[in-house]
Design an enzyme around this catalytic site. Structure first.
Site, PDB file in Angstrom:
ATOM      1  N   HIS A 148       0.863  -1.189  -0.076  1.00 48.84           N
ATOM      2  CA  HIS A 148       0.000   0.135  -0.024  1.00 48.84           C
ATOM      3  C   HIS A 148       0.989   1.188  -0.191  1.00 48.84           C
ATOM      4  O   HIS A 148       1.970   1.232   0.373  1.00 48.84           O
ATOM      5  CB  HIS A 148      -0.943   0.066   1.265  1.00 48.84           C
ATOM      6  CG  HIS A 148      -0.208   0.033   2.444  1.00 48.84           C
ATOM      7  ND1 HIS A 148       0.482   1.124   3.159  1.00 48.84           N
ATOM      8  CD2 HIS A 148       0.125  -1.052   3.234  1.00 48.84           C
ATOM      9  CE1 HIS A 148       1.203   0.891   4.173  1.00 48.84           C
ATOM     10  NE2 HIS A 148       0.993  -0.396   4.342  1.00 48.84           N
ATOM     11  N   ARG A 170      12.282  -8.293  18.402  1.00 44.54           N
ATOM     12  CA  ARG A 170      13.338  -8.772  17.919  1.00 44.54           C
ATOM     13  C   ARG A 170      13.322 -10.380  17.715  1.00 44.54           C
ATOM     14  O   ARG A 170      13.698 -11.286  17.016  1.00 44.54           O
ATOM     15  CB  ARG A 170      14.803  -8.715  18.705  1.00 44.54           C
ATOM     16  CG  ARG A 170      15.513  -7.396  18.384  1.00 44.54           C
ATOM     17  CD  ARG A 170      16.564  -7.128  19.180  1.00 44.54           C
ATOM     18  NE  ARG A 170      17.059  -5.790  18.698  1.00 44.54           N
ATOM     19  CZ  ARG A 170      17.566  -5.358  17.469  1.00 44.54           C
ATOM     20  NH1 ARG A 170      17.966  -6.238  16.693  1.00 44.54           N
ATOM     21  NH2 ARG A 170      17.770  -4.103  17.362  1.00 44.54           N
ATOM     22  N   GLY A 222       0.804  -2.758  12.020  1.00 42.02           N
ATOM     23  CA  GLY A 222       0.384  -4.201  12.228  1.00 42.02           C
ATOM     24  C   GLY A 222      -0.964  -4.235  11.595  1.00 42.02           C
ATOM     25  O   GLY A 222      -1.227  -4.006  10.593  1.00 42.02           O
ATOM     26  N   GLU A 247      -1.291  -7.386   7.384  1.00 38.72           N
ATOM     27  CA  GLU A 247      -0.226  -7.305   8.010  1.00 38.72           C
ATOM     28  C   GLU A 247      -0.014  -8.165   9.196  1.00 38.72           C
ATOM     29  O   GLU A 247      -0.923  -8.538   9.860  1.00 38.72           O
ATOM     30  CB  GLU A 247       0.232  -5.967   8.280  1.00 38.72           C
ATOM     31  CG  GLU A 247       1.615  -5.631   8.905  1.00 38.72           C
ATOM     32  CD  GLU A 247       2.823  -6.008   7.858  1.00 38.72           C
ATOM     33  OE1 GLU A 247       2.766  -7.257   7.520  1.00 38.72           O
ATOM     34  OE2 GLU A 247       3.617  -5.391   7.681  1.00 38.72           O
TER      35      GLU A 247
END
Ligand SMILES: O=C(O)[C@H](O)COP(=O)(O)O
Length: 215
Positions: free
Chosen positions: A9, A105, A22, A82
């Site tokens: 997008h 992480r 997200g 997402e």
């Protein structure tokens, strides 16, 4: 051979502010709208028959602009959303505590089943993105779909088609409104399956449509 175009997008307000999106959402910026128009100009002669977008607002808006240029409609598929980034969504990337950065992480480094609390693992993301892509194989013969999705989601899809781990998406630069293409190759001579034709092409974006990193 089925050709599937993959578009991230256009730039959003939170992309510009470096906030984690997200499955939360923010609107396209003026630059994001311009990027989508430039994708439309690029692909309008490609014979796109279906524009299929994740059901988040930013992908829907981008898809509408592209579909208008191609003269087709938009359908929504939640599998193209997402990565769910749980409790870190809406946060500024620069504001994470040491503990929060550690959670982030876990995803980025490919820790097996690693996820941000209340979020999704890369394996789960990979499975639903592949299912969304495989659904294109059920479209009528001669279809040429264009999927509008997200940075990590598309990076994960392309990486895993290449046989790399899902977290190898970090090694791909899929900028806002970049175009990638994957083809379903059925030749017996060549290995049947999805093949990456291009990844992250931004040659259709002119200077005003580029983000800071691109200049
Ligand atoms: O902020 C996020 O969720 C990702 O890093 C990028 O997602 P997007 O492609 O939806 O902007």
């Amino acid at each position: 051979m089925l050709q599937v175009y993959l578009v991230r997008h256009g730039e959003t307000q939170w992309n510009a502010e470096r906030r984690i999106q997200g499955q939360s959402d923010s609107p396209l910026t003026a630059k994001g709208e311009l990027q989508a128009v430039q994708v439309g100009e690029r692909v309008r002669t490609y014979g796109i028959t279906h524009v299929i977008a994740s059901d988040l607002g930013r992908t829907q808006r981008t898809a509408e602009i592209i579909a208008d240029a191609c003269g087709c409609g938009v359908t929504l598929d939640a599998r193209l959303r997402e990565l769910d980034m749980g409790i870190l969504e809406q946060r500024h990337l620069d504001s994470l505590s040491a503990q929060e950065e550690e959670w982030r992480r876990l995803v980025v480094n490919g820790t097996p089943n690693g996820r941000i609390p209340e979020g999704e693992s890369m394996q789960e993301l990979s499975e639903r993105m592949h299912a969304g892509l495989a659904a294109c194989l059920n479209l009528p013969a001669g279809s040429r779909p264009l999927l509008v999705s997200h940075g990590i989601a598309l990076g994960c899809l392309v990486s895993t088609i290449l046989g790399l781990p899902a977290h190898a998406e970090r090694r791909l630069r899929l900028r806002n409104c970049s175009i990638s293409r994957v083809d379903y190759q059925e030749s017996l001579w060549l290995a049947p399956g999805w093949v990456v034709e291009t990844a992250g092409d931004i040659s259709h974006l002119d200077t005003p449509a580029l983000d800071e990193l691109q200049r």
